[in-house]
Design an enzyme around this catalytic site. Sequence first.
Site, mmCIF file in Angstrom:
data_model
loop_
_atom_site.group_PDB
_atom_site.id
_atom_site.type_symbol
_atom_site.label_atom_id
_atom_site.label_comp_id
_atom_site.label_asym_id
_atom_site.label_seq_id
_atom_site.Cartn_x
_atom_site.Cartn_y
_atom_site.Cartn_z
ATOM 1 N N LYS A 16 46.507 -39.760 -9.791
ATOM 2 C CA LYS A 16 47.376 -39.944 -10.973
ATOM 3 C C LYS A 16 46.931 -39.031 -12.116
ATOM 4 O O LYS A 16 47.755 -38.407 -12.766
ATOM 5 C CB LYS A 16 47.328 -41.402 -11.481
ATOM 6 C CG LYS A 16 47.802 -42.443 -10.493
ATOM 7 C CD LYS A 16 47.871 -43.825 -11.122
ATOM 8 C CE LYS A 16 46.532 -44.386 -11.561
ATOM 9 N NZ LYS A 16 45.577 -44.680 -10.476
ATOM 10 N N ARG A 91 48.567 -52.297 -15.646
ATOM 11 C CA ARG A 91 47.858 -52.658 -14.420
ATOM 12 C C ARG A 91 47.885 -54.155 -14.165
ATOM 13 O O ARG A 91 47.342 -54.603 -13.155
ATOM 14 C CB ARG A 91 46.392 -52.236 -14.541
ATOM 15 C CG ARG A 91 46.049 -50.878 -13.935
ATOM 16 C CD ARG A 91 44.684 -50.495 -14.442
ATOM 17 N NE ARG A 91 43.837 -49.821 -13.544
ATOM 18 C CZ ARG A 91 43.396 -48.576 -13.731
ATOM 19 N NH1 ARG A 91 43.828 -47.854 -14.737
ATOM 20 N NH2 ARG A 91 42.538 -48.056 -12.907
ATOM 21 N N ARG A 130 34.224 -37.397 -6.054
ATOM 22 C CA ARG A 130 34.817 -36.887 -7.302
ATOM 23 C C ARG A 130 33.734 -36.595 -8.356
ATOM 24 O O ARG A 130 32.788 -37.364 -8.516
ATOM 25 C CB ARG A 130 35.801 -37.924 -7.837
ATOM 26 C CG ARG A 130 36.503 -37.496 -9.105
ATOM 27 C CD ARG A 130 37.742 -38.290 -9.320
ATOM 28 N NE ARG A 130 37.518 -39.710 -9.589
ATOM 29 C CZ ARG A 130 38.491 -40.580 -9.789
ATOM 30 N NH1 ARG A 130 39.742 -40.190 -9.732
ATOM 31 N NH2 ARG A 130 38.219 -41.849 -10.028
ATOM 32 N N ARG A 163 31.152 -40.134 -12.356
ATOM 33 C CA ARG A 163 31.431 -41.342 -13.144
ATOM 34 C C ARG A 163 30.610 -42.514 -12.625
ATOM 35 O O ARG A 163 30.443 -42.668 -11.420
ATOM 36 C CB ARG A 163 32.922 -41.699 -13.029
ATOM 37 C CG ARG A 163 33.783 -41.023 -14.063
ATOM 38 C CD ARG A 163 35.240 -41.190 -13.759
ATOM 39 N NE ARG A 163 35.663 -42.571 -13.527
ATOM 40 C CZ ARG A 163 36.929 -42.943 -13.332
ATOM 41 N NH1 ARG A 163 37.874 -42.035 -13.348
ATOM 42 N NH2 ARG A 163 37.242 -44.194 -13.134
ATOM 43 N N ARG A 174 37.139 -51.971 -7.239
ATOM 44 C CA ARG A 174 38.324 -51.442 -7.937
ATOM 45 C C ARG A 174 39.568 -51.539 -7.049
ATOM 46 O O ARG A 174 40.663 -51.834 -7.528
ATOM 47 C CB ARG A 174 38.072 -49.990 -8.375
ATOM 48 C CG ARG A 174 37.096 -49.924 -9.548
ATOM 49 C CD ARG A 174 36.483 -48.556 -9.715
ATOM 50 N NE ARG A 174 37.425 -47.546 -10.097
ATOM 51 C CZ ARG A 174 37.185 -46.225 -10.001
ATOM 52 N NH1 ARG A 174 36.040 -45.794 -9.512
ATOM 53 N NH2 ARG A 174 38.101 -45.364 -10.383
#
Length: 216
Positions: A16, A91, A130, A163, A174
């Site tokens: 996203k 969300r 990532r 992160r 998550r």
Amino acid sequence: MPSRRLVLFGPPGVGKGTQAVRLREELCVAHISTGDILRDNVKRSTDLGVQAKGFMDAGKLVPDDLVIALVEDRLKADDCKEGFILDGFPRTAEQYDKLDSMLEARGTPVEAVLYFSAPDETLVRRIAGRRMCRDCGATYHVDYSPCKTGDTCEKCGGEVYQRADDNEATVAKRLQEYQAMSAPLLSRYQETGLLAEIDGTLSQEEVFQAALVAIS
Ligand code: AMP
């Protein structure tokens, strides 16, 4: 005239954020990433950041009242006048309802909802590899798009880091949160007739082209 008030919806790691940046450049509208805003608050140790950090590190959603207030505030900024791309919001059902009423009051309803989907294995692989720039937010992946200049961002020279919540244990949490709290919103968006589903396993370019078709 393409849609200029968009919601990007989908699980963590589906792309996203990457697509939001490209769509922002294409449409010249505001990019509102609640994750980026929260991380910036954590970095600056603001009241919001201090309250949000524990939830974020544990892979849990930050309480609705905090996130809704920040979006409400952000939507008042001048750069939202021409449109906005909501990335990672809403969300929860509460956020969905509040967004709906906020936008109705402004007379600027959402025009398109892009739903990016991908299987969990793909999401976990993408998230675990990532890497991000601490300063400009550029994203890299250790296998698919490594930073050519090592730990220093190719774009701005900032520090490239992983992160705190991009590790396998937190990713599982998550994804659970997404299934429990966010996925149920899909049927509501489906009813609005605004939803377009895009295969998030395609290449970045293919996803972007599909997104352009969906908003045209
Ligand atoms: P993201 O960058 O979108 O993956 O978000 C990172 C983290 O920020 C999430 O795991 C949540 O802890 C928090 N967060 C971001 N957006 C929201 C939201 N709309 N509601 C609640 N928590 C959020």
